[in-house]
Scaffold this motif. Sequence first.
Motif, PDB file in Angstrom:
ATOM      1  N   LYS A  78      36.110  49.269  38.075  1.00  0.00           N
ATOM      2  CA  LYS A  78      37.053  49.963  37.496  1.00  0.00           C
ATOM      3  C   LYS A  78      37.097  48.102  35.732  1.00  0.00           C
ATOM      4  N   PRO A  79      36.946  47.770  35.006  1.00  0.00           N
ATOM      5  CA  PRO A  79      37.801  46.767  34.583  1.00  0.00           C
ATOM      6  C   PRO A  79      39.287  47.250  34.893  1.00  0.00           C
ATOM      7  N   ASN A  80      39.847  45.898  34.308  1.00  0.00           N
ATOM      8  CA  ASN A  80      41.337  46.213  35.179  1.00  0.00           C
ATOM      9  C   ASN A  80      42.072  45.389  33.432  1.00  0.00           C
ATOM     10  N   ALA A  81      43.564  45.647  33.494  1.00  0.00           N
ATOM     11  CA  ALA A  81      44.153  45.968  32.156  1.00  0.00           C
ATOM     12  C   ALA A  81      44.331  43.982  31.381  1.00  0.00           C
ATOM     13  N   GLY A  82      43.760  43.339  32.041  1.00  0.00           N
ATOM     14  CA  GLY A  82      43.160  41.985  31.401  1.00  0.00           C
ATOM     15  C   GLY A  82      41.779  41.787  30.565  1.00  0.00           C
ATOM     16  N   HIS A  83      40.496  42.627  31.256  1.00  0.00           N
ATOM     17  CA  HIS A  83      39.420  43.149  30.397  1.00  0.00           C
ATOM     18  C   HIS A  83      40.133  44.131  28.807  1.00  0.00           C
ATOM     19  N   TYR A  84      40.804  45.126  29.723  1.00  0.00           N
ATOM     20  CA  TYR A  84      41.507  45.952  28.646  1.00  0.00           C
ATOM     21  C   TYR A  84      42.599  45.729  27.245  1.00  0.00           C
ATOM     22  N   ALA A  85      43.098  44.110  27.738  1.00  0.00           N
ATOM     23  CA  ALA A  85      43.780  43.667  26.254  1.00  0.00           C
ATOM     24  C   ALA A  85      42.392  42.513  25.950  1.00  0.00           C
ATOM     25  N   ILE A  86      41.880  42.254  26.464  1.00  0.00           N
ATOM     26  CA  ILE A  86      40.644  40.919  26.098  1.00  0.00           C
ATOM     27  C   ILE A  86      40.186  42.430  24.850  1.00  0.00           C
ATOM     28  N   ALA A  87      39.560  43.551  25.256  1.00  0.00           N
ATOM     29  CA  ALA A  87      38.917  44.510  24.510  1.00  0.00           C
ATOM     30  C   ALA A  87      39.776  45.221  22.906  1.00  0.00           C
ATOM     31  N   GLU A  88      41.018  45.153  22.929  1.00  0.00           N
ATOM     32  CA  GLU A  88      41.762  45.238  22.195  1.00  0.00           C
ATOM     33  C   GLU A  88      42.403  44.734  21.016  1.00  0.00           C
ATOM     34  N   MET A  89      41.886  43.702  21.653  1.00  0.00           N
ATOM     35  CA  MET A  89      42.431  41.493  20.748  1.00  0.00           C
ATOM     36  C   MET A  89      41.741  41.465  19.462  1.00  0.00           C
TER      37      MET A  89
END
Length: 248
Positions: A78-89
Amino acid sequence: MTELIKKVVEKLIEAKSVVVFTGAGVSAESGVPTFRDKDGLWQKLKPEELANFNAFLRNPDLVTEWYSHRRKIMHEVKPNAGHYAIAEMEKYFERFTVVTQNIDNLHRRAGSKNIFELHGNIERNYCIKCKKFYDLGDTYPDKAIYCECGGLIRPDVVWFGEFLPEDEYDGAVKAAKSCDVCFSVGTSAVVFPAAYIPIYAKQSGAFLVEINPNPTDLSRMADVVLQGKSGEILPLILSEFKKQKGLL
Ligand code: BV8
Ligand code: ZN
Protein backbone atom coordinates in the motif's frame (compact mmCIF):
# COMPACT_ATOMS: atom_id res chain seq x y z
CA MET A 1 16.57 18.12 11.61
CA THR A 2 13.79 20.41 12.94
CA GLU A 3 15.78 23.53 12.09
CA LEU A 4 16.30 22.21 8.56
CA ILE A 5 12.62 21.35 8.22
CA LYS A 6 11.68 24.89 9.34
CA LYS A 7 14.06 26.26 6.65
CA VAL A 8 12.34 24.10 3.98
CA VAL A 9 8.88 25.15 5.17
CA GLU A 10 9.84 28.84 5.00
CA LYS A 11 10.53 28.31 1.30
CA LEU A 12 7.31 26.34 0.85
CA ILE A 13 5.21 29.09 2.44
CA GLU A 14 6.25 31.54 -0.33
CA ALA A 15 6.29 28.95 -3.13
CA LYS A 16 3.81 29.07 -6.02
CA SER A 17 5.14 26.01 -7.84
CA VAL A 18 6.56 22.79 -6.33
CA VAL A 19 8.04 19.68 -8.00
CA VAL A 20 8.53 16.39 -6.15
CA PHE A 21 10.94 14.08 -8.02
CA THR A 22 10.80 10.52 -6.66
CA GLY A 23 12.61 7.21 -7.05
CA ALA A 24 12.31 3.72 -5.59
CA GLY A 25 13.20 4.92 -2.07
CA VAL A 26 9.84 6.65 -1.64
CA SER A 27 8.20 3.19 -1.94
CA ALA A 28 10.76 1.36 0.22
CA GLU A 29 8.66 1.75 3.41
CA SER A 30 5.70 0.23 1.52
CA GLY A 31 7.79 -2.90 1.13
CA VAL A 32 8.74 -2.44 -2.55
CA PRO A 33 12.43 -3.36 -2.94
CA THR A 34 14.65 -0.57 -4.34
CA PHE A 35 17.15 -1.12 -7.13
CA ARG A 36 20.57 -0.31 -5.73
CA ASP A 37 20.22 -0.71 -1.98
CA LYS A 38 21.91 -3.77 -0.46
CA ASP A 39 18.66 -5.83 -0.65
CA GLY A 40 17.77 -4.09 -3.94
CA LEU A 41 16.47 -5.80 -7.04
CA TRP A 42 19.63 -5.28 -9.08
CA GLN A 43 21.73 -7.08 -6.46
CA LYS A 44 20.09 -10.36 -7.44
CA LEU A 45 19.44 -9.59 -11.08
CA LYS A 46 21.50 -7.48 -13.48
CA PRO A 47 19.73 -4.70 -15.41
CA GLU A 48 21.43 -5.83 -18.64
CA GLU A 49 19.88 -9.27 -18.10
CA LEU A 50 16.38 -7.98 -17.54
CA ALA A 51 15.43 -4.34 -18.01
CA ASN A 52 16.31 -4.06 -21.70
CA PHE A 53 14.55 -4.98 -24.92
CA ASN A 54 17.16 -7.41 -26.27
CA ALA A 55 17.18 -9.30 -22.96
CA PHE A 56 13.40 -9.54 -23.31
CA LEU A 57 13.66 -10.94 -26.84
CA ARG A 58 16.42 -13.35 -25.73
CA ASN A 59 14.57 -14.53 -22.66
CA PRO A 60 10.90 -13.45 -22.69
CA ASP A 61 9.92 -16.04 -20.06
CA LEU A 62 12.45 -14.77 -17.48
CA VAL A 63 11.63 -11.08 -18.02
CA THR A 64 7.86 -11.74 -18.03
CA GLU A 65 8.21 -13.71 -14.78
CA TRP A 66 10.31 -10.91 -13.17
CA TYR A 67 7.70 -8.26 -14.01
CA SER A 68 4.86 -10.53 -12.82
CA HIS A 69 6.75 -10.99 -9.54
CA ARG A 70 7.09 -7.19 -9.20
CA ARG A 71 3.43 -6.57 -10.16
CA LYS A 72 2.38 -9.09 -7.53
CA ILE A 73 4.38 -7.21 -4.86
CA MET A 74 2.87 -3.93 -6.01
CA HIS A 75 -0.65 -5.40 -5.72
CA GLU A 76 0.08 -6.56 -2.16
CA VAL A 77 1.62 -3.32 -0.85
CA LYS A 78 0.00 0.00 0.00
CA PRO A 79 1.13 3.61 -0.32
CA ASN A 80 3.05 4.78 2.78
CA ALA A 81 2.86 8.01 4.82
CA GLY A 82 5.32 9.63 2.43
CA HIS A 83 3.06 9.04 -0.60
CA TYR A 84 0.04 10.36 1.34
CA ALA A 85 1.92 13.48 2.50
CA ILE A 86 2.89 14.24 -1.12
CA ALA A 87 -0.72 13.68 -2.24
CA GLU A 88 -2.06 16.04 0.46
CA MET A 89 0.51 18.76 -0.34
CA GLU A 90 -0.81 19.00 -3.91
CA LYS A 91 -3.87 21.05 -2.88
CA TYR A 92 -1.89 23.77 -1.08
CA PHE A 93 -0.01 25.09 -4.13
CA GLU A 94 -0.95 26.77 -7.40
CA ARG A 95 1.18 24.29 -9.31
CA PHE A 96 2.30 20.98 -7.80
CA THR A 97 3.88 18.25 -9.93
CA VAL A 98 4.98 14.74 -9.04
CA VAL A 99 7.71 13.46 -11.38
CA THR A 100 8.35 9.81 -10.65
CA GLN A 101 10.79 7.20 -11.95
CA ASN A 102 8.71 4.55 -10.22
CA ILE A 103 6.42 2.21 -12.13
CA ASP A 104 4.51 1.03 -9.01
CA ASN A 105 1.41 3.24 -9.29
CA LEU A 106 1.63 4.10 -5.54
CA HIS A 107 1.52 7.91 -6.00
CA ARG A 108 -1.76 7.57 -7.93
CA ARG A 109 -3.16 5.13 -5.36
CA ALA A 110 -2.29 7.64 -2.59
CA GLY A 111 -4.34 10.30 -4.37
CA SER A 112 -1.73 12.36 -6.26
CA LYS A 113 -3.27 13.76 -9.43
CA ASN A 114 -0.64 15.68 -11.39
CA ILE A 115 1.97 12.97 -12.07
CA PHE A 116 4.55 12.48 -14.81
CA GLU A 117 5.63 8.81 -14.96
CA LEU A 118 9.04 9.02 -16.67
CA HIS A 119 9.67 5.26 -16.74
CA GLY A 120 6.15 4.04 -17.52
CA ASN A 121 3.76 2.01 -15.43
CA ILE A 122 3.90 -1.72 -14.74
CA GLU A 123 0.07 -1.98 -14.83
CA ARG A 124 0.10 -1.29 -18.59
CA ASN A 125 1.25 -4.00 -21.03
CA TYR A 126 1.25 -4.00 -24.84
CA CYS A 127 1.94 -6.18 -27.89
CA ILE A 128 5.33 -5.33 -29.45
CA LYS A 129 3.90 -6.03 -32.94
CA CYS A 130 0.46 -4.40 -33.14
CA LYS A 131 0.81 -2.21 -29.98
CA LYS A 132 -2.53 -3.47 -28.61
CA PHE A 133 -2.74 -2.79 -24.86
CA TYR A 134 -3.57 -5.60 -22.42
CA ASP A 135 -4.77 -5.35 -18.83
CA LEU A 136 -3.36 -8.38 -17.00
CA GLY A 137 -5.51 -7.61 -13.93
CA ASP A 138 -4.52 -10.01 -11.16
CA THR A 139 -2.90 -12.60 -13.42
CA TYR A 140 0.87 -13.03 -13.02
CA PRO A 141 2.13 -15.05 -15.99
CA ASP A 142 5.41 -16.88 -15.27
CA LYS A 143 6.28 -17.18 -18.94
CA ALA A 144 5.98 -15.13 -22.11
CA ILE A 145 2.44 -14.21 -23.22
CA TYR A 146 1.42 -13.51 -26.80
CA CYS A 147 -1.14 -11.28 -28.50
CA GLU A 148 -3.75 -12.76 -30.84
CA CYS A 149 -1.62 -11.35 -33.67
CA GLY A 150 1.24 -13.54 -32.42
CA GLY A 151 3.33 -10.66 -31.06
CA LEU A 152 5.02 -10.80 -27.63
CA ILE A 153 3.33 -8.77 -24.85
CA ARG A 154 5.70 -6.52 -22.83
CA PRO A 155 5.30 -4.18 -19.84
CA ASP A 156 4.82 -0.50 -20.74
CA VAL A 157 7.98 0.53 -18.89
CA VAL A 158 11.09 2.31 -20.20
CA TRP A 159 14.02 -0.09 -20.46
CA PHE A 160 17.69 0.88 -20.66
CA GLY A 161 18.48 2.30 -24.10
CA GLU A 162 14.84 3.23 -24.67
CA PHE A 163 13.53 6.77 -24.97
CA LEU A 164 11.35 8.17 -22.22
CA PRO A 165 7.74 8.98 -23.19
CA GLU A 166 8.12 12.40 -24.82
CA ASP A 167 5.21 14.30 -23.35
CA GLU A 168 5.89 12.93 -19.85
CA TYR A 169 9.55 13.99 -20.02
CA ASP A 170 8.88 17.36 -21.69
CA GLY A 171 6.15 18.15 -19.13
CA ALA A 172 8.48 17.20 -16.28
CA VAL A 173 11.33 19.35 -17.62
CA LYS A 174 8.97 22.31 -18.04
CA ALA A 175 7.73 21.94 -14.45
CA ALA A 176 11.29 21.57 -13.14
CA LYS A 177 12.50 24.70 -14.94
CA SER A 178 9.68 26.83 -13.51
CA CYS A 179 9.37 25.64 -9.91
CA ASP A 180 10.26 27.52 -6.71
CA VAL A 181 10.97 24.41 -4.63
CA CYS A 182 12.08 20.97 -5.90
CA PHE A 183 12.26 17.86 -3.71
CA SER A 184 14.38 14.88 -4.75
CA VAL A 185 13.04 11.98 -2.70
CA GLY A 186 14.36 8.42 -2.50
CA THR A 187 16.49 8.36 -5.60
CA SER A 188 20.17 7.59 -6.14
CA ALA A 189 19.98 10.08 -9.03
CA VAL A 190 22.15 7.88 -11.30
CA VAL A 191 19.68 7.08 -14.08
CA PHE A 192 19.49 9.62 -16.90
CA PRO A 193 17.86 11.55 -18.45
CA ALA A 194 15.40 11.38 -15.48
CA ALA A 195 18.12 12.53 -13.07
CA TYR A 196 18.38 15.82 -15.00
CA ILE A 197 15.04 16.90 -13.43
CA PRO A 198 16.37 18.13 -10.04
CA ILE A 199 19.47 19.50 -11.80
CA TYR A 200 17.34 21.60 -14.19
CA ALA A 201 15.28 22.81 -11.22
CA LYS A 202 18.38 23.93 -9.32
CA GLN A 203 19.91 25.54 -12.43
CA SER A 204 16.65 27.46 -12.95
CA GLY A 205 16.81 28.91 -9.43
CA ALA A 206 14.66 26.48 -7.44
CA PHE A 207 15.36 25.71 -3.77
CA LEU A 208 16.50 22.05 -3.93
CA VAL A 209 15.72 19.68 -1.03
CA GLU A 210 17.01 16.08 -0.97
CA ILE A 211 15.34 13.48 1.25
CA ASN A 212 17.35 10.26 1.48
CA PRO A 213 18.96 8.22 4.30
CA ASN A 214 22.18 8.14 2.22
CA PRO A 215 24.22 10.76 0.35
CA THR A 216 23.92 10.75 -3.47
CA ASP A 217 25.57 12.51 -6.42
CA LEU A 218 22.92 15.23 -5.99
CA SER A 219 23.60 15.93 -2.30
CA ARG A 220 26.37 18.49 -2.88
CA MET A 221 24.00 20.49 -5.16
CA ALA A 222 21.06 20.49 -2.71
CA ASP A 223 20.26 23.58 -0.58
CA VAL A 224 19.05 21.29 2.21
CA VAL A 225 19.67 17.56 2.67
CA LEU A 226 17.21 15.88 5.08
CA GLN A 227 18.94 12.62 5.92
CA GLY A 228 16.33 9.99 6.74
CA LYS A 229 13.33 8.04 5.57
CA SER A 230 10.80 9.83 3.35
CA GLY A 231 7.88 8.10 5.11
CA GLU A 232 8.96 9.88 8.33
CA ILE A 233 10.28 13.19 6.98
CA LEU A 234 7.55 14.16 4.50
CA PRO A 235 4.74 14.04 7.13
CA LEU A 236 6.92 16.24 9.41
CA ILE A 237 7.31 18.80 6.60
CA LEU A 238 3.57 18.72 5.90
CA SER A 239 2.56 19.23 9.56
CA GLU A 240 5.07 22.08 10.05
CA PHE A 241 3.76 23.68 6.81
CA LYS A 242 0.12 23.39 7.96
CA LYS A 243 1.04 24.79 11.40
CA GLN A 244 2.76 27.83 9.85
CA LYS A 245 -0.18 28.31 7.45
CA GLY A 246 -2.63 28.10 10.35
CA LEU A 247 -4.27 25.04 8.77
CA LEU A 248 -3.91 22.80 11.82
C1 BV8 B 1 17.76 6.69 -22.56
C2 BV8 B 1 12.22 1.04 -15.56
C3 BV8 B 1 17.86 7.72 -24.67
C4 BV8 B 1 11.91 -0.38 -15.68
C5 BV8 B 1 14.51 1.81 -15.37
C6 BV8 B 1 22.75 10.35 -20.12
C7 BV8 B 1 21.64 10.75 -20.87
C8 BV8 B 1 20.76 9.80 -21.38
C9 BV8 B 1 20.97 8.43 -21.12
C10 BV8 B 1 22.05 8.02 -20.38
C11 BV8 B 1 22.95 8.98 -19.89
N1 BV8 B 1 23.91 8.31 -19.21
C12 BV8 B 1 23.66 6.97 -19.25
C13 BV8 B 1 22.55 6.75 -19.98
C14 BV8 B 1 21.98 5.44 -20.26
C15 BV8 B 1 20.98 4.99 -19.19
C16 BV8 B 1 21.45 5.27 -17.81
O1 BV8 B 1 21.06 6.25 -17.20
N2 BV8 B 1 22.29 4.39 -17.26
C17 BV8 B 1 22.76 4.60 -15.89
C18 BV8 B 1 22.46 3.38 -15.03
C19 BV8 B 1 24.25 4.94 -15.97
N3 BV8 B 1 19.69 5.61 -19.43
C20 BV8 B 1 18.83 5.04 -20.28
O2 BV8 B 1 19.08 4.05 -20.94
C21 BV8 B 1 17.47 5.72 -20.40
N4 BV8 B 1 17.12 5.85 -21.78
O3 BV8 B 1 18.70 7.28 -22.21
O4 BV8 B 1 17.21 6.81 -23.82
C22 BV8 B 1 18.68 6.87 -25.54
C23 BV8 B 1 18.02 5.97 -26.36
C24 BV8 B 1 18.78 5.18 -27.21
C25 BV8 B 1 20.19 5.27 -27.21
C26 BV8 B 1 20.82 6.16 -26.33
C27 BV8 B 1 20.07 6.95 -25.49
C28 BV8 B 1 16.37 4.85 -19.80
C29 BV8 B 1 16.56 4.73 -18.33
C30 BV8 B 1 15.33 4.05 -17.71
C31 BV8 B 1 15.70 2.66 -17.31
N5 BV8 B 1 14.56 2.05 -16.65
N6 BV8 B 1 13.47 1.18 -14.83
C32 BV8 B 1 11.82 -1.03 -14.34
O5 BV8 B 1 11.63 -0.34 -13.33
O6 BV8 B 1 11.96 -2.24 -14.33
S1 BV8 B 1 15.77 2.30 -14.34
C33 BV8 B 1 15.47 2.08 -12.69
O7 BV8 B 1 16.36 3.02 -12.03
C34 BV8 B 1 14.10 2.48 -12.17
O8 BV8 B 1 13.31 3.19 -13.09
C35 BV8 B 1 14.43 3.41 -11.02
O9 BV8 B 1 13.41 4.23 -10.70
C36 BV8 B 1 15.58 4.10 -11.59
C37 BV8 B 1 16.39 4.95 -10.68
O10 BV8 B 1 16.68 4.20 -9.52
P1 BV8 B 1 16.13 4.83 -8.14
O11 BV8 B 1 14.67 5.03 -8.28
O12 BV8 B 1 16.96 6.00 -7.79
O13 BV8 B 1 16.35 3.62 -7.16
P2 BV8 B 1 17.74 3.22 -6.45
O14 BV8 B 1 17.55 1.87 -5.86
O15 BV8 B 1 18.88 3.47 -7.40
O16 BV8 B 1 17.90 4.28 -5.26
C38 BV8 B 1 16.97 4.25 -4.19
C39 BV8 B 1 17.35 5.41 -3.29
O17 BV8 B 1 16.39 5.47 -2.24
C40 BV8 B 1 18.71 5.24 -2.64
O18 BV8 B 1 19.44 6.46 -2.78
C41 BV8 B 1 18.38 4.96 -1.17
O19 BV8 B 1 19.34 5.54 -0.30
C42 BV8 B 1 17.07 5.67 -1.02
N7 BV8 B 1 16.19 5.14 0.02
C43 BV8 B 1 16.12 3.87 0.50
N8 BV8 B 1 15.14 3.82 1.46
C44 BV8 B 1 14.60 5.06 1.54
C45 BV8 B 1 15.25 5.90 0.62
N9 BV8 B 1 14.95 7.20 0.48
C46 BV8 B 1 13.97 7.69 1.26
N10 BV8 B 1 13.28 6.95 2.16
C47 BV8 B 1 13.57 5.64 2.33
N11 BV8 B 1 12.90 4.91 3.23
ZN1 ZN C 1 -0.51 -7.85 -31.42
